[in-house]
Design a protein around this motif. Structure first.
Motif, PDB file in Angstrom:
ATOM      1  N   LEU A 151      -2.797  -2.831 -12.763  1.00 19.65           N
ATOM      2  CA  LEU A 151      -2.895  -4.183 -12.217  1.00 19.65           C
ATOM      3  C   LEU A 151      -2.423  -4.217 -10.766  1.00 19.65           C
ATOM      4  N   TYR A 152      -1.291  -3.601 -10.499  1.00 24.63           N
ATOM      5  CA  TYR A 152      -0.721  -3.589  -9.148  1.00 24.63           C
ATOM      6  C   TYR A 152      -1.656  -2.876  -8.175  1.00 24.63           C
ATOM      7  N   PHE A 153      -2.179  -1.732  -8.595  1.00 18.81           N
ATOM      8  CA  PHE A 153      -3.101  -0.961  -7.761  1.00 18.81           C
ATOM      9  C   PHE A 153      -4.345  -1.782  -7.438  1.00 18.81           C
ATOM     10  N   TRP A 154      -4.884  -2.418  -8.449  1.00 20.02           N
ATOM     11  CA  TRP A 154      -6.112  -3.200  -8.275  1.00 20.02           C
ATOM     12  C   TRP A 154      -5.897  -4.341  -7.280  1.00 20.02           C
ATOM     13  N   HIS A 155      -4.806  -5.093  -7.467  1.00 25.27           N
ATOM     14  CA  HIS A 155      -4.552  -6.216  -6.559  1.00 25.27           C
ATOM     15  C   HIS A 155      -4.319  -5.738  -5.128  1.00 25.27           C
ATOM     16  N   CYS A 156      -3.635  -4.623  -4.969  1.00 30.92           N
ATOM     17  CA  CYS A 156      -3.387  -4.094  -3.619  1.00 30.92           C
ATOM     18  C   CYS A 156      -4.679  -3.686  -2.929  1.00 30.92           C
ATOM     19  N   MET A 157      -5.533  -3.005  -3.641  1.00 35.91           N
ATOM     20  CA  MET A 157      -6.741  -2.453  -3.035  1.00 35.91           C
ATOM     21  C   MET A 157      -7.853  -3.487  -2.860  1.00 35.91           C
ATOM     22  N   TYR A 176       6.105  -5.377  -6.873  1.00 40.58           N
ATOM     23  CA  TYR A 176       6.746  -4.434  -5.941  1.00 40.58           C
ATOM     24  C   TYR A 176       8.144  -4.074  -6.431  1.00 40.58           C
ATOM     25  N   ASP A 177       8.855  -5.051  -6.945  1.00 44.78           N
ATOM     26  CA  ASP A 177      10.231  -4.829  -7.396  1.00 44.78           C
ATOM     27  C   ASP A 177      10.337  -4.489  -8.883  1.00 44.78           C
ATOM     28  N   ASN A 178       9.301  -4.827  -9.666  1.00 48.57           N
ATOM     29  CA  ASN A 178       9.468  -4.784 -11.122  1.00 48.57           C
ATOM     30  C   ASN A 178       8.448  -3.942 -11.874  1.00 48.57           C
ATOM     31  N   VAL A 179       7.512  -3.286 -11.188  1.00 43.66           N
ATOM     32  CA  VAL A 179       6.441  -2.604 -11.909  1.00 43.66           C
ATOM     33  C   VAL A 179       6.966  -1.490 -12.807  1.00 43.66           C
ATOM     34  N   GLU A 180       7.962  -0.728 -12.335  1.00 45.30           N
ATOM     35  CA  GLU A 180       8.504   0.366 -13.145  1.00 45.30           C
ATOM     36  C   GLU A 180       9.196  -0.170 -14.398  1.00 45.30           C
ATOM     37  N   GLU A 181       9.999  -1.212 -14.217  1.00 45.49           N
ATOM     38  CA  GLU A 181      10.729  -1.782 -15.348  1.00 45.49           C
ATOM     39  C   GLU A 181       9.777  -2.402 -16.364  1.00 45.49           C
ATOM     40  N   LEU A 182       8.737  -3.090 -15.883  1.00 46.85           N
ATOM     41  CA  LEU A 182       7.760  -3.685 -16.795  1.00 46.85           C
ATOM     42  C   LEU A 182       7.082  -2.604 -17.624  1.00 46.85           C
ATOM     43  N   SER A 183       6.722  -1.515 -17.006  1.00 45.44           N
ATOM     44  CA  SER A 183       6.085  -0.405 -17.721  1.00 45.44           C
ATOM     45  C   SER A 183       6.990   0.104 -18.844  1.00 45.44           C
ATOM     46  N   LYS A 184       8.253   0.257 -18.574  1.00 47.08           N
ATOM     47  CA  LYS A 184       9.203   0.744 -19.582  1.00 47.08           C
ATOM     48  C   LYS A 184       9.363  -0.281 -20.709  1.00 47.08           C
ATOM     49  N   GLU A 185       9.471  -1.557 -20.343  1.00 48.83           N
ATOM     50  CA  GLU A 185       9.689  -2.606 -21.341  1.00 48.83           C
ATOM     51  C   GLU A 185       8.512  -2.744 -22.302  1.00 48.83           C
ATOM     52  N   LEU A 233       0.829  -1.208   0.000  1.00 52.06           N
ATOM     53  CA  LEU A 233       0.000   0.000   0.000  1.00 52.06           C
ATOM     54  C   LEU A 233       0.864   1.259   0.000  1.00 52.06           C
ATOM     55  N   LYS A 234       1.958   1.228   0.728  1.00 49.75           N
ATOM     56  CA  LYS A 234       2.868   2.380   0.732  1.00 49.75           C
ATOM     57  C   LYS A 234       3.452   2.606  -0.666  1.00 49.75           C
ATOM     58  N   LYS A 235       3.722   1.515  -1.365  1.00 49.96           N
ATOM     59  CA  LYS A 235       4.265   1.615  -2.722  1.00 49.96           C
ATOM     60  C   LYS A 235       3.260   2.278  -3.658  1.00 49.96           C
ATOM     61  N   ILE A 236       2.001   1.818  -3.644  1.00 51.01           N
ATOM     62  CA  ILE A 236       1.037   2.383  -4.585  1.00 51.01           C
ATOM     63  C   ILE A 236       0.589   3.783  -4.167  1.00 51.01           C
ATOM     64  N   SER A 237       0.821   4.166  -2.888  1.00 51.75           N
ATOM     65  CA  SER A 237       0.456   5.524  -2.465  1.00 51.75           C
ATOM     66  C   SER A 237       1.302   6.572  -3.192  1.00 51.75           C
ATOM     67  N   CYS A 265      -7.313  -1.761 -20.292  1.00 55.13           N
ATOM     68  CA  CYS A 265      -5.992  -2.379 -20.126  1.00 55.13           C
ATOM     69  C   CYS A 265      -5.979  -3.365 -18.961  1.00 55.13           C
ATOM     70  N   LEU A 266      -6.869  -3.205 -17.988  1.00 56.95           N
ATOM     71  CA  LEU A 266      -6.907  -4.113 -16.844  1.00 56.95           C
ATOM     72  C   LEU A 266      -7.403  -5.491 -17.263  1.00 56.95           C
ATOM     73  N   ASP A 267      -8.457  -5.555 -18.082  1.00 59.45           N
ATOM     74  CA  ASP A 267      -8.926  -6.847 -18.574  1.00 59.45           C
ATOM     75  C   ASP A 267      -7.867  -7.507 -19.459  1.00 59.45           C
ATOM     76  N   VAL A 268      -7.114  -6.693 -20.190  1.00 56.88           N
ATOM     77  CA  VAL A 268      -6.080  -7.242 -21.074  1.00 56.88           C
ATOM     78  C   VAL A 268      -4.987  -7.929 -20.268  1.00 56.88           C
ATOM     79  N   ILE A 269      -4.385  -7.205 -19.343  1.00 57.19           N
ATOM     80  CA  ILE A 269      -3.254  -7.773 -18.605  1.00 57.19           C
ATOM     81  C   ILE A 269      -3.705  -8.882 -17.655  1.00 57.19           C
TER      82      ILE A 269
END
Length: 321
Positions: A272-278, A308-317, A175-179, A223-227
């Motif tokens: 995706l990350y936000f949805w799973h966290c919330m 948590y460790d890879n969301v930024e890199e995945l977005s770039k890739e 939660l701190k990460k997605i905040s 995009c949420l249904d896609v991923i």
């Protein structure tokens, strides 16, 4: 479920009723009748817009998509209400559903084609209920949830509940990460879609493909249904790590049917990350997870830790050609 309630409301003679599943206040029954087999879905009265599923699936069926159609009652309605509950009756689709992350290549290809076709068809359909709007992605709501979870963590520490303490701490960490994540909903493509599109919603028989359970159909960031549909299907994601190349291919195939913007694609992992966290189970709810959902719940937890460790890199890739 009493067979007389069904027979009083539908032109059916019921010979057998079997309970298939029971979760989240919903009961599913398989009934045998004089004209074939059907699925009866029993729902709490507080659930709104239940009739929408019958109307929507009929629209999709009439436009060439394979879905489970709903039967109308003697009163020409898709849903029947009693003083205690409401229920619907839909086609029973012969076949099987696959477990998470067991999809063969043909299934993945057909899955994304279906999702793209459905989104394209539903552009001309009336706006479905909105989910995952601006309020959902509000960092203020995330911070409030962090505050609530910290209170529960303090209680667990006071009670010296060593099993649940690390679970509260892990969820607070996410939660701190997605905040710190900002998702601009004005830039996301919202579209009418299934709303809960994953491998378990497809019934296959001789490589035929029918999508069921449109009860969560809504207008959401497409995009949420896609991923979601990719990561729950592909065997390469079975350990909770997202296969970038496979996901990029899946996205490309989807965009052949329905357009996504650059912002949709780069935001996809964050959404995706936000949805799973919330929407993840609270630590004090884990014991109540239905057996039929435990595999998905475990997979979601693995995805959270990987993201948590890879969301930024995945977005770039995802934006690299």
């Amino acid at each position: 479920m009493n067979k007389h309630i069904i027979e009083n409301n539908y032109n059916l003679k019921v010979s057998d009723i079997q309970l298939l599943d029971k979760h989240f206040g919903t009961e599913l029954y398989l009934i045998s009748t004089d004209v074939g087999k059907y699925i009866v879905k029993v729902l709490p009265l507080h659930m709104e817009n239940v009739k929408n599923e019958g109307e929507l699936t009929e629209y999709l069926y009439n436009h060439g998509l394979k879905v489970a159609r709903f039967m109308k009652s003697k009163e020409d309605a898709y849903v029947v209400k009693t003083p205690e509950f409401q229920f619907t009756i839909q086609q029973f689709i012969e076949g099987e559903s696959l477990s998470v992350n067991t999809a063969p290549d043909w299934f993945i290809s057909k899955s994304v084609d279906f999702l793209g076709q459905a989104a394209l068809l539903l552009k001309d359909y009336e706006a479905l209920p909105l989910r995952f709007g601006k309020d959902f992605f509000s960092t203020n709501i995330v911070r409030r949830k962090i505050w609530q979870y910290k209170k529960e963590l303090a209680k667990a520490k006071k009670a010296k509940d060593l099993d649940i303490i690390p679970v509260w701490e892990e969820q607070i960490r996410h939660l701190k990460k997605i905040s710190k994540i900002h998702i601009d909903t004005k830039k996301l493509t919202y579209a009418n879609s299934h709303g809960d599109y994953h491998i378990g919603q497809a019934i296959i028989h001789n490589n035929d493909f029918t999508v069921v359970d449109w009860s969560s159909a809504c207008r959401l960031p497409i995009c949420l249904d896609v991923i979601t549909s990719y990561v729950f299907s592909s065997p390469t994601c079975a350990e909770g790590k997202i296969d970038v190349d496979g996901l990029k291919k899946y996205i490309w195939q989807f965009t052949e049917k329905f357009p996504l913007t650059e912002y949709d694609i780069k935001s996809m992992p964050y959404v995706l990350y936000f949805w799973h966290c919330m929407c993840n189970y609270r630590p004090d709810e884990l014991a109540d997870i239905p057996d039929s959902y435990k595999a998905i719940a475990k997979l979601i937890n693995n995805f959270l830790n990987w993201l948590y460790d890879n969301v930024e890199e995945l977005s770039k890739e995802l934006l690299k050609h």
